[in-house]
Design a protein around this motif. Structure first.
Motif, PDB file in Angstrom:
ATOM      1  N   UNK A 183       0.837  -1.200   0.000  1.00  0.00           N
ATOM      2  CA  UNK A 183       0.000   0.000   0.000  1.00  0.00           C
ATOM      3  C   UNK A 183       0.872   1.251   0.000  1.00  0.00           C
ATOM      4  N   UNK A 184       1.910   1.234   0.821  1.00  0.00           N
ATOM      5  CA  UNK A 184       2.803   2.386   0.882  1.00  0.00           C
ATOM      6  C   UNK A 184       3.483   2.595  -0.473  1.00  0.00           C
ATOM      7  N   UNK A 185       3.708   1.494  -1.187  1.00  0.00           N
ATOM      8  CA  UNK A 185       4.347   1.603  -2.488  1.00  0.00           C
ATOM      9  C   UNK A 185       3.439   2.154  -3.571  1.00  0.00           C
ATOM     10  N   UNK A 186       2.147   2.001  -3.453  1.00  0.00           N
ATOM     11  CA  UNK A 186       1.264   2.449  -4.530  1.00  0.00           C
ATOM     12  C   UNK A 186       0.508   3.737  -4.198  1.00  0.00           C
ATOM     13  N   UNK A 187       0.515   4.168  -2.948  1.00  0.00           N
ATOM     14  CA  UNK A 187      -0.259   5.367  -2.617  1.00  0.00           C
ATOM     15  C   UNK A 187       0.250   6.572  -3.388  1.00  0.00           C
ATOM     16  N   UNK A 188      -0.686   7.377  -3.867  1.00  0.00           N
ATOM     17  CA  UNK A 188      -0.304   8.576  -4.602  1.00  0.00           C
ATOM     18  C   UNK A 188      -0.340   9.808  -3.727  1.00  0.00           C
ATOM     19  N   UNK A 190       0.459   9.601  -0.443  1.00  0.00           N
ATOM     20  CA  UNK A 190       1.368   9.417   0.675  1.00  0.00           C
ATOM     21  C   UNK A 190       0.640   9.178   1.980  1.00  0.00           C
ATOM     22  N   UNK A 191      -0.673   8.907   1.879  1.00  0.00           N
ATOM     23  CA  UNK A 191      -1.442   8.643   3.094  1.00  0.00           C
ATOM     24  C   UNK A 191      -2.283   7.387   2.875  1.00  0.00           C
ATOM     25  N   UNK A 192      -2.219   6.460   3.813  1.00  0.00           N
ATOM     26  CA  UNK A 192      -3.078   5.286   3.761  1.00  0.00           C
ATOM     27  C   UNK A 192      -3.851   5.220   5.074  1.00  0.00           C
ATOM     28  N   UNK A 193      -4.983   4.511   5.056  1.00  0.00           N
ATOM     29  CA  UNK A 193      -5.816   4.495   6.257  1.00  0.00           C
ATOM     30  C   UNK A 193      -6.308   3.104   6.583  1.00  0.00           C
ATOM     31  N   UNK A 194      -6.638   2.909   7.856  1.00  0.00           N
ATOM     32  CA  UNK A 194      -7.226   1.637   8.272  1.00  0.00           C
ATOM     33  C   UNK A 194      -8.182   1.894   9.428  1.00  0.00           C
ATOM     34  N   UNK A 195      -9.271   1.152   9.451  1.00  0.00           N
ATOM     35  CA  UNK A 195     -10.154   1.183  10.612  1.00  0.00           C
ATOM     36  C   UNK A 195     -10.746  -0.205  10.805  1.00  0.00           C
ATOM     37  N   UNK A 264      -5.726   7.384   0.295  1.00  0.00           N
ATOM     38  CA  UNK A 264      -6.245   6.814  -0.947  1.00  0.00           C
ATOM     39  C   UNK A 264      -6.236   5.293  -0.947  1.00  0.00           C
ATOM     40  N   UNK A 265      -5.501   4.674  -0.046  1.00  0.00           N
ATOM     41  CA  UNK A 265      -5.540   3.221   0.083  1.00  0.00           C
ATOM     42  C   UNK A 265      -6.097   2.908   1.472  1.00  0.00           C
ATOM     43  N   UNK A 266      -7.187   2.127   1.510  1.00  0.00           N
ATOM     44  CA  UNK A 266      -7.870   1.907   2.783  1.00  0.00           C
ATOM     45  C   UNK A 266      -7.920   0.419   3.128  1.00  0.00           C
ATOM     46  N   UNK A 267      -7.727   0.154   4.424  1.00  0.00           N
ATOM     47  CA  UNK A 267      -7.868  -1.215   4.917  1.00  0.00           C
ATOM     48  C   UNK A 267      -8.940  -1.240   6.021  1.00  0.00           C
ATOM     49  N   UNK A 268     -10.190  -1.439   5.670  1.00  0.00           N
ATOM     50  CA  UNK A 268     -11.217  -1.592   6.692  1.00  0.00           C
ATOM     51  C   UNK A 268     -11.298  -3.068   7.090  1.00  0.00           C
ATOM     52  N   UNK A 281     -15.227   5.898  -2.011  1.00  0.00           N
ATOM     53  CA  UNK A 281     -14.112   6.145  -2.939  1.00  0.00           C
ATOM     54  C   UNK A 281     -14.649   6.342  -4.353  1.00  0.00           C
ATOM     55  N   UNK A 282     -15.598   5.487  -4.732  1.00  0.00           N
ATOM     56  CA  UNK A 282     -16.156   5.597  -6.084  1.00  0.00           C
ATOM     57  C   UNK A 282     -16.916   6.905  -6.275  1.00  0.00           C
ATOM     58  N   UNK A 283     -17.729   7.248  -5.286  1.00  0.00           N
ATOM     59  CA  UNK A 283     -18.571   8.426  -5.487  1.00  0.00           C
ATOM     60  C   UNK A 283     -17.742   9.709  -5.447  1.00  0.00           C
ATOM     61  N   UNK A 284     -16.615   9.677  -4.780  1.00  0.00           N
ATOM     62  CA  UNK A 284     -15.759  10.859  -4.769  1.00  0.00           C
ATOM     63  C   UNK A 284     -14.815  10.897  -5.968  1.00  0.00           C
TER      64      UNK A 284
END
Lengths: 390, 406, 504
Positions: A183-188, A190-195, A264-268, A281-284
């Protein structure tokens, strides 16, 4: 909350009737979301063919004496797109392989009050192998396993509870670590998220490994990719929705607040609570992705989200459940042990990249492969989650 | 339109024909003829069973597959499926000592929470917060059950009273908000449900409740002395909670129909302006009735934390009780005895449903559907009347609440 | 060319609302349909208007049988009804209300506003109604709203017009204007059925009076020869004393003293704006006034149900300003509230429960927090006898009783103790003649036993009949004071409209 949904059960019934009439598919045990359950379990049949599961031993050749299996869900029900669904799929795989007798019993719990009577029903129906799903059934399982030593038990997401109980546990942080690196390698941004759904070990273990993988990427590449929602140093501060019900507005809100911060990359982590995030993500119109959990999301989740899955952190509940039943049917029950799934034994792994294959550079893919190997070999290690505490 | 015949002309009433036989009961509200009180719920149950049978039939996928080739056999299969399902439902509810135990055990918190909602209805308040009050009451009882060391003879009463206080505070809070600020109880109790549910989730992960060394949201086992004693031995789950529930039924009956404050509750429920005229403190009544309602829900919480084997508590111990309670208060016409009856009915449906699920392969959701159908038919009495051609006078809907303006 | 009802019978469960009633009205004729509440007047008219279908009987218009239980058919046949409660949309204009349901539309469905205005103006001019089509209904007085209802009926080409208790909401002056309009309709050849329980109005306006009692037609009267007493006897079935029999007051010490009282209404307007007056023992003081001039808020404030902004209320010299309703009640004040169904009774409660509604908390009806329903039941039984409440039992819901008997329940409850002061608001509104007679007698009895009595009523006749002294309230102030014995309807009526206001 999921429980409030029961007032809408009547509407669900009409949906069910339509679904049942519409495709003529389904199973003997239909539920309010019967049609979807079918797709889920059918899809899960393919899991063994996916990348991570390739090196698992095939058990089809073995000689089984089929056992009578009974499966008890926790109060999330069988359509949770999570461990209950996966466990039930594993039971059906065991039927297919001849280890379990046809028509295994499925008992869905609506509340904690149901656990004991369901287990009692399993026993009364002469079940030889009872699969209980989730930590909420641990105490009930322990009590009845003790008084019914002749019955073999499998408990999902929990450690062994006695000589006749097989625990199924997963070192999912190993694969999550690699997913975090990816995820860190593909994020555009520079921020990834998880909940997560609820701050329990089976949930937070994903988030912890993921965050550590991102940190590893930063360390190796001198980058500064940021992780929202989890800090290994402060696990109590992990972001949780508190619910596993994707329809709860808090789920969307939790995801959107992270998207607002630029993720931009999320791990729920938790059943289908990633789907509302995919919708957001799609609607935005964000060029982002989701990291799936448990069974390969490309197979398990609805088609409209297909473009979103970067990778799935696979947790082989399905295969391990099948294995536990098969060991019993083969005359060598695994009771008394915890089957800890990890990268090494293939019950934990990463799925294929599917739609995101072109977006992952060959170099990055190779690095991720190497990390997986290094974790297996112990070259990369950290303060991993101790699975099965409790 | 004051003269359209619903009132008899005065001359038609026999001036000397007054009868005071059983006048107390009549004044107190149970004088409503039993037939009339039970007619509508019974018809609703029958209708729900009929619709349920229809659902079992249309969801019998195997039979539908055969429909093309052997329609009669397929239809026979469907009817057989209905028969098996309902037979197992009945057996699961009443067919054995275990079944009866399960029915009564399952009914216990339903009756208590149903009383809570019924008390609110009688006072014109719609307490949707039974769920939250169950959580808070249950946690209070759990805390006493874990941390107070007393002999059982004291430990259980203390834990139960703690549950009533906890639930009462949670309910009373909504009453106070209504009395002081006019905040509608429907809104506040729903919101307090969320607060209580998430608080429970969080607090079960703290050292206050968690077993030492555990990382999962599950309480330590409560002390033996605080566990509600089972009645027929530990192999049957039925415990003294059912006596608490029945005692609560009589207590609520007394409160509503024999006490001065119950008179005030009911007056305020039907007509806040007449209560004001009569010198009642309506604001206080709102708080008091919500406290009482919450305390009853709290009792249901106590039976869930102190009486449910294996005596360790996980997050969703309120289950569906809080919402079933609304349904069965409606079904029971907000009368304590009606709630008792409908609580037993729902308990039987749920307990029987577990067995039906296992033996007939019918999903447990059917039970939820049938509960919902019963309530829909209760809420739409015109529909039931139309179907059964019952005269309006015999099957009147119960007054629920004075609505959003209350 | 007549409208004829023949042998109409309508049964409701447990009661025959109309029993073989026949009635006819010719164009240019005004029929008064007289009867007590519950006599079946409204049922009969609802049958004529197509809201109910009769069990027996038929309706003929110009000799043609009318299709029953179909309001559209009734309207098409030329029957129009002005209901007691107006059916107007407050936020629409007069013209919009009039055309509601028969909108003259242009292309695309827009309402043709000019056409609608023209329709209203034409009818308003023809019958001298003085209604402005552009006014918002919520902004115009009740009397004018009633004329909007009349226009609605006329626009639909009604030839027979039913008025259901049309004067109940009107001031005396508005009643006169209304009668002028009705006479105009008559001259134009309309047939009018005028439903009322007011004897004097029937005598004044009708060409013929038909009396209903207990669902039966008990006869016709000629207004030129009949007297109020004769009509009352026909309505009630026994001789009735219409005049309140009372001796001269001998006022004693001041019991109620109100000083510069200011009270706000729900919208924070100063509806009671500095009111000062006294009521003495053995004296009936009546407050007359058009509804909405602060009487409601004044009474609520006196009885503790509404806080006051300024001023004081003394009872027997004790300052009871801001006391609670219960404390004031305990002091010996009997309060007959303006709206008995809203405030005075809990309709779903039984007669017995209502009998103890404001005394349940103390002996003998309760001990501690335990009610003693036996005592309540027996005490209610006694009160029901003593106050002539017609009910089969005390354990029936009070909503089953007629309006007059409901009011008697309140009177019984409030008068059955030592009463210093009676505050009675609209004590006989919507009550039948027999009960009015009874309640008036009881009120005078209280005066004669030494109580101070304050009557608030929008029925000028009632205030005139009962009061030893009359105060007129206008826009929150006392606009006039008259001696009961000498005051005339005209001068008090003028004061109610804010003009005049002589002191004598």
């Amino acid at each position: 909350m999921k429980r409030q949904m029961r007032f809408f059960a009547i509407f669900a019934v009409f949906a069910l009737v339509l679904a049942a009439c519409g495709d003529g598919e389904g199973e003997a045990t239909t539920t309010t979301e019967g049609a979807e359950a079918t797709t889920t379990s059918e899809a899960m049949d393919d899991t063994t063919t996916s990348e991570a599961m390739d090196d698992t031993t095939t058990t089809e050749a073995m000689d089984f004496e089929a056992v009578k299996v009974c499966f008890v869900t926790d109060d999330a029900g069988v359509d949770d797109r999570s461990f209950n669904a996966s466990g039930w799929a594993g039971v059906q795989d065991a039927v297919a392989s001849g280890a379990a007798q046809p028509d295994p019993i499925l008992l869905e719990s609506a509340s904690a009050e149901d656990y004991q009577p369901h287990v009692e029903t399993c026993l009364a129906q002469g079940a030889e192998h009872i699969v209980t799903s989730g930590f909420k059934l641990a105490d009930t399982t322990a009590a009845f396993a003790e008084t019914n030593p002749d019955v073999q038990w499998t408990i999902i997401d929990f450690g062994s509870l006695g000589p006749n109980v097989t625990g199924l546990e997963y070192q999912t942080d190993e694969a999550a670590f690699a997913a975090g690196y990816l995820a860190a390698g593909v994020t555009q941004t520079g921020i990834v998220g998880t909940y997560g759904g609820v701050n329990i070990p089976t949930v937070s273990i994903f988030m912890d490994g993921f965050a550590r993988g991102v940190a590893h990427y930063n360390e190796v590449n001198g980058a500064s990719v940021q992780v929202l929602g989890w800090d290994p140093a402060d696990p109590d501060a992990g972001v949780m929705t508190g619910v596993f019900d994707p329809a709860d507005p808090i789920v969307t809100a939790t995801c959107e607040s992270m998207l607002d911060e630029g993720a931009d990359i999320m791990l729920p982590v938790g059943g289908a609570i990633n789907l509302p995030c995919g919708t957001a993500i799609q609607s935005r119109g964000i060029d982002g992705a989701l990291v799936g959990v448990d069974a390969d999301a490309v197979e398990a989740m609805p088609a409209e989200y297909m473009d979103l899955w970067l990778v799935t952190i696979e947790k082989g509940i399905q295969i391990q459940t099948q294995r536990s039943i098969e060991a019993h049917a083969a005359g060598e029950p695994s009771g008394g042990t915890s089957l800890v799934g990890n990268l090494e034994n293939g019950a934990v792994g990463l799925s294929e990249y599917h739609a995101w294959e072109d977006r992952v550079s060959d170099e990055l893919a190779a690095e991720v492969e190497q990390i997986l190997e290094d974790i297996k070999s112990g070259a990369i290690t950290w303060d991993k989650f101790v699975v099965g505490a409790g | 339109m004051t003269d359209q015949g619903t009132q008899s002309p005065p001359d038609e009433r026999p001036p000397n024909g007054r009868s005071f036989d059983g006048v107390m009961d009549r004044i107190a509200g149970i004088g409503e003829p039993i037939r009339r009180a039970l007619l509508l719920p019974t018809l609703a149950l029958v209708l729900a069973l009929v619709v349920g049978a229809f659902i079992i039939m249309v969801t019998d996928v195997d039979a539908w597959r055969r429909m093309g080739d052997e329609p009669l056999a397929a239809l026979g299969d469907m009817l057989d499926g209905v028969w098996v399902a309902y037979r197992e439902l009945f057996i699961g509810a009443f067919g054995s000592v275990r079944a009866l135990s399960e029915t009564l055990f399952t009914s216990t918190p339903l009756i208590l929470a149903g009383l809570a909602v019924a008390v609110g209805f009688r006072a014109g308040l719609f307490n949707i917060g039974a769920r939250g009050q169950i959580f808070v009451g249950g946690l209070f009882a759990l805390w006493v059950g874990l941390h107070v060391d007393l002999p059982a003879i004291l430990h259980i009463p203390v834990a139960v009273i703690a549950a009533m206080i906890g639930g009462g505070i949670w309910g009373g809070l909504a009453g106070l908000l209504k009395a002081r600020t006019g905040a509608h109880e429907v809104i506040t109790t729903i919101m307090l449900n969320f607060v209580a549910a998430f608080f429970t989730l969080w607090v079960l992960k703290t050292s206050v409740f968690q077993e030492e060394g555990s990382t999962i949201p599950k309480s330590a086992p409560i002390l033996e002395s605080a566990r509600l004693p089972t009645i027929f031995g530990s192999q049957y789950r039925i415990n003294i909670g059912i006596f608490i529930a029945i005692a609560a039924v009589f207590f609520v009956y007394w409160i509503l129909f024999r006490s001065t404050i119950g008179f005030e509750f009911r007056a305020a429920g039907f007509s806040p302006s007449a209560s004001l005229y009569a010198g009642m403190n309506v604001a206080f009544l709102y708080t008091a009735v919500m406290f009482l309602s919450g305390a009853l829900s709290g009792l249901a919480g106590a039976t869930q934390t102190l009486g449910l084997p294996p005596y360790t508590v996980t997050d969703n111990f309120a289950g569906n009780i809080g919402f079933d309670a609304i349904a069965l208060a409606l079904l029971g016409r907000s009368h304590p005895f009606g709630v008792l009856w409908s609580g037993l009915l729902f308990g039987a449906l749920i307990a029987g449903g577990r067995v039906m699920q296992a033996a007939a392969g019918v999903t447990v959701d059917l039970v939820i559907v049938m509960q919902s159908l019963i309530v829909i038919f209760i809420a739409a009495p015109e529909l039931v009347r139309a179907i059964f051609k019952v005269k309006a006078a015999e099957a009147e809907p119960t007054q629920v609440t004075t609505g959003w303006g209350a | 060319m007549t409208l004829e009802l023949r042998g109409i019978t309508k049964r409701f469960p447990g009661v025959v609302a109309n029993d073989d009633v026949s009635l006819s009205v010719a164009p240019g004729e005004i029929i008064a349909l007289l009867g007590e509440n519950g006599a079946g007047k409204t049922t009969l008219m609802n049958i004529l208007f197509g809201l109910y279908s009769p069990d027996e009987g038929e309706v003929l218009i110009d000799g043609k049988q009318l299709e029953l239980s179909n309001p559209s058919a009734s309207i098409a046949a030329g029957v129009g009804m002005v209901h007691q409660h107006f059916m107007l949309v407050p936020v629409f204009t007069v013209a919009e209300n009039v055309v509601l349901g028969l909108e003259p539309t242009e292309a695309l469905g827009w309402i043709d506003k000019d056409a609608a205005d023209a329709m209203v103006r034409e009818i308003s001019d023809r019958y001298n109604l003085a209604v402005d089509p552009d006014s918002m209904v919520e902004d115009i007085p009740v009397g004018v709203q009633q004329r909007v209802e009349i226009i609605k009926v006329l626009v639909r080409n009604a030839r027979y017009i039913i008025f259901d208790e049309p004067t109940a909401v009107l001031t005396p002056q508005e009643v006169e204007e209304f009668f002028a309009i009705v006479r105009g309709l008559k001259e134009d050849g309309k047939g009018v059925i005028f439903i009322s329980h007011k004897l004097n109005e029937a005598l004044e306006i009708a060409d013929r009076i038909v009396v209903l009692r207990d669902g039966k037609s008990v006869g016709e009267a000629n207004p030129k020869t009949a007297t109020e007493n004769q009509l009352a006897e026909m309505m009630v079935g026994r001789p009735v004393e219409l005049e309140v029999q009372k001796g001269l007051a001998e006022p004693g010490k001041v019991v109620l003293s109100v000083e510069n009282l200011v009270v706000l209404d729900d919208r924070d307007h100063r509806t009671v704006d500095g009111v000062t007056f006294q009521v003495r023992a053995n004296e009936v003081v009546g407050i007359a006034g058009v509804q909405g001039n602060g009487q409601t808020e004044l009474v609520e404030s006196l009885t503790g149900m509404r806080p006051s902004l300024a001023g004081h209320v003394f009872v027997d010299g004790v300052d009871v300003t801001e006391w609670s309703p219960r404390a004031i009640h305990k002091l010996g004040i009997a309060h007959i509230p303006e709206d008995r169904q809203e405030s005075g009774l809990v309709l779903q409660f039984t007669v017995a429960e209502n009998m103890v509604l404001d005394s349940y908390y103390d002996r003998p009806y309760s001990r501690g927090i335990q009610m003693d329903w036996d005592v309540a039941a027996h005490s209610s039984e006694r009160l029901v006898d003593e106050y002539d409440v017609k009910t089969s039992r005390v354990d029936v819901p009070v909503s089953d009783l007629s309006g007059g008997n409901q009011q008697k329940v309140i009177v019984a409850r409030e008068f059955d103790r030592d009463v210093k002061l009676v505050v009675a608001s609209q004590p006989t509104r919507g009550v039948d003649v027999g009960s009015i007679e009874y309640i008036h007698k009881r009120i005078i009895e209280q005066r004669d036993e030494g109580a101070a009595v304050l009557i608030v009523s929008s029925e000028l006749d009632e205030v005139m009949a009962l009061s030893d002294r009359i105060l007129v309230m206008f826009k929150g102030r006392i606009a006039g004071e008259f001696e009961g014995a000498t005051a005339t309807t005209t001068e008090v009526g003028l004061a109610m409209l804010g003009s005049g206001g002589s002191h004598d």
